[in-house]
Design a protein around this motif. Structure first.
Motif, mmCIF file in Angstrom:
data_model
loop_
_atom_site.group_PDB
_atom_site.id
_atom_site.type_symbol
_atom_site.label_atom_id
_atom_site.label_comp_id
_atom_site.label_asym_id
_atom_site.label_seq_id
_atom_site.Cartn_x
_atom_site.Cartn_y
_atom_site.Cartn_z
ATOM 1 N N ALA A 65 0.829 -1.202 0.000
ATOM 2 C CA ALA A 65 0.000 0.000 0.000
ATOM 3 C C ALA A 65 0.866 1.255 0.000
ATOM 4 O O ALA A 65 0.526 2.267 -0.636
ATOM 5 C CB ALA A 65 -0.926 0.002 1.213
ATOM 6 N N HIS A 66 1.983 1.191 0.697
ATOM 7 C CA HIS A 66 2.902 2.333 0.734
ATOM 8 C C HIS A 66 3.411 2.643 -0.673
ATOM 9 O O HIS A 66 3.467 3.815 -1.088
ATOM 10 C CB HIS A 66 4.069 2.018 1.675
ATOM 11 C CG HIS A 66 5.030 3.142 1.860
ATOM 12 N ND1 HIS A 66 4.713 4.293 2.543
ATOM 13 C CD2 HIS A 66 6.313 3.299 1.436
ATOM 14 C CE1 HIS A 66 5.749 5.102 2.549
ATOM 15 N NE2 HIS A 66 6.733 4.526 1.874
ATOM 16 N N GLY A 67 3.759 1.596 -1.419
ATOM 17 C CA GLY A 67 4.209 1.803 -2.789
ATOM 18 C C GLY A 67 3.119 2.376 -3.675
ATOM 19 O O GLY A 67 3.375 3.249 -4.514
ATOM 20 N N THR A 68 1.891 1.919 -3.479
ATOM 21 C CA THR A 68 0.760 2.436 -4.258
ATOM 22 C C THR A 68 0.537 3.912 -3.970
ATOM 23 O O THR A 68 0.312 4.712 -4.900
ATOM 24 C CB THR A 68 -0.514 1.639 -3.931
ATOM 25 O OG1 THR A 68 -0.303 0.266 -4.276
ATOM 26 C CG2 THR A 68 -1.712 2.173 -4.712
ATOM 27 N N GLU A 69 0.610 4.291 -2.707
ATOM 28 C CA GLU A 69 0.423 5.699 -2.341
ATOM 29 C C GLU A 69 1.548 6.567 -2.881
ATOM 30 O O GLU A 69 1.320 7.723 -3.266
ATOM 31 C CB GLU A 69 0.309 5.835 -0.825
ATOM 32 C CG GLU A 69 -1.007 5.339 -0.269
ATOM 33 C CD GLU A 69 -2.212 5.932 -1.004
ATOM 34 O OE1 GLU A 69 -2.284 7.173 -1.143
ATOM 35 O OE2 GLU A 69 -3.072 5.157 -1.458
ATOM 36 N N GLU A 70 2.748 6.045 -2.942
ATOM 37 C CA GLU A 70 3.863 6.799 -3.519
ATOM 38 C C GLU A 70 3.632 7.046 -5.013
ATOM 39 O O GLU A 70 3.945 8.129 -5.524
ATOM 40 C CB GLU A 70 5.181 6.050 -3.306
ATOM 41 C CG GLU A 70 5.704 6.135 -1.882
ATOM 42 C CD GLU A 70 7.105 5.562 -1.743
ATOM 43 O OE1 GLU A 70 7.481 4.678 -2.554
ATOM 44 O OE2 GLU A 70 7.815 5.981 -0.817
ATOM 45 N N THR A 71 3.086 6.051 -5.704
ATOM 46 C CA THR A 71 2.758 6.232 -7.125
ATOM 47 C C THR A 71 1.701 7.310 -7.297
ATOM 48 O O THR A 71 1.827 8.209 -8.153
ATOM 49 C CB THR A 71 2.250 4.904 -7.729
ATOM 50 O OG1 THR A 71 3.281 3.922 -7.650
ATOM 51 C CG2 THR A 71 1.833 5.096 -9.188
ATOM 52 N N ARG A 72 0.652 7.247 -6.493
ATOM 53 C CA ARG A 72 -0.416 8.241 -6.564
ATOM 54 C C ARG A 72 0.132 9.649 -6.301
ATOM 55 O O ARG A 72 -0.194 10.606 -7.006
ATOM 56 C CB ARG A 72 -1.515 7.888 -5.561
ATOM 57 C CG ARG A 72 -2.734 8.785 -5.652
ATOM 58 C CD ARG A 72 -3.797 8.363 -4.658
ATOM 59 N NE ARG A 72 -4.624 7.275 -5.137
ATOM 60 C CZ ARG A 72 -4.754 6.094 -4.559
ATOM 61 N NH1 ARG A 72 -4.087 5.810 -3.459
ATOM 62 N NH2 ARG A 72 -5.550 5.175 -5.075
#
Length: 201
Positions: A65-72
């Protein structure tokens, strides 16, 4: 009287545990990593660990989820950029830089062992969706500006961009001689060739 929580300290401790887990998962795999090993790496007790993450899987999901939020956040920070193709290429370069993280290949192999878990699959589906939603508008704008080929839809081109990036990551995970730093320029060249406007006679 209930203790107040310092949000910054809470986040900092959470990130320390996430970083420790990434190190452990990369070194010994998901199954081979115990919560005790993560606690040792993070320098915390088990009580602290379970205060932040009730299970080892919840910690893995937090990393994803941390990686997904960084992409966003990466795409949100470029909302006002004027050159759409430059944004697409910058994201590819940014991804290659992230993939040069030494622990990444081991982490990818670790996650592969639990890909059948519904929660893990859902986390990857969300990550894919966020990347699609981040890239596709820029590809479409690049088409409108004549910077990108127009014989395929923006959605198709975005899907192929994701195939290239996924394949690049997959190769890093299985071939120690194939490194992100060494192959970065070639990755960008492949993307440019994929997107290049069709030649006109």
């Amino acid at each position: 009287m209930a203790r107040t929580v310092d949000p910054e300290r809470h986040l900092a401790r959470r990130l320390v545990i996430i970083d420790a887990a990434l190190t452990c998962f990369a070194a010994t795999g998901y199954v081979g990593t115990s919560t005790a090993a993560i606690c040792r790496e993070a320098g915390i007790g088990s009580g602290t660990f379970f205060h932040y993450f009730p299970t080892k899987q919840s910690l893995l999901l937090a990393i994803l989820a941390h990686g997904t939020e960084e992409t966003r956040a990466w795409f949100a920070a470029r909302a006002d950029d004027a050159d759409p193709l430059a944004v697409v290429e910058a994201y590819v370069d940014h991804t290659a830089e992230e993939m040069s993280e030494p622990r990444l290949a081991g982490f990818v192999r670790a996650v592969g062992a639990v890909m059948g878990e519904p929660e893990v699959e859902a986390a990857f589906a969300l990550d894919s969706q966020v990347l699609q939603e981040g890239l596709e508008p820029w590809v479409a704008r690049a088409q409108e500006a004549g910077q990108v080929r127009g014989d395929r839809s923006a959605r198709d081109l975005t899907a192929w961009l994701m195939v290239v990036l996924d394949g690049f990551l997959g190769r890093l995970a299985v071939d120690a001689d194939f490194t992100a730093d060494a192959q970065r320029a070639t990755l960008l060249d492949v993307v440019r060739r994929l997107l290049a406007p069709e030649a006109r006679s």
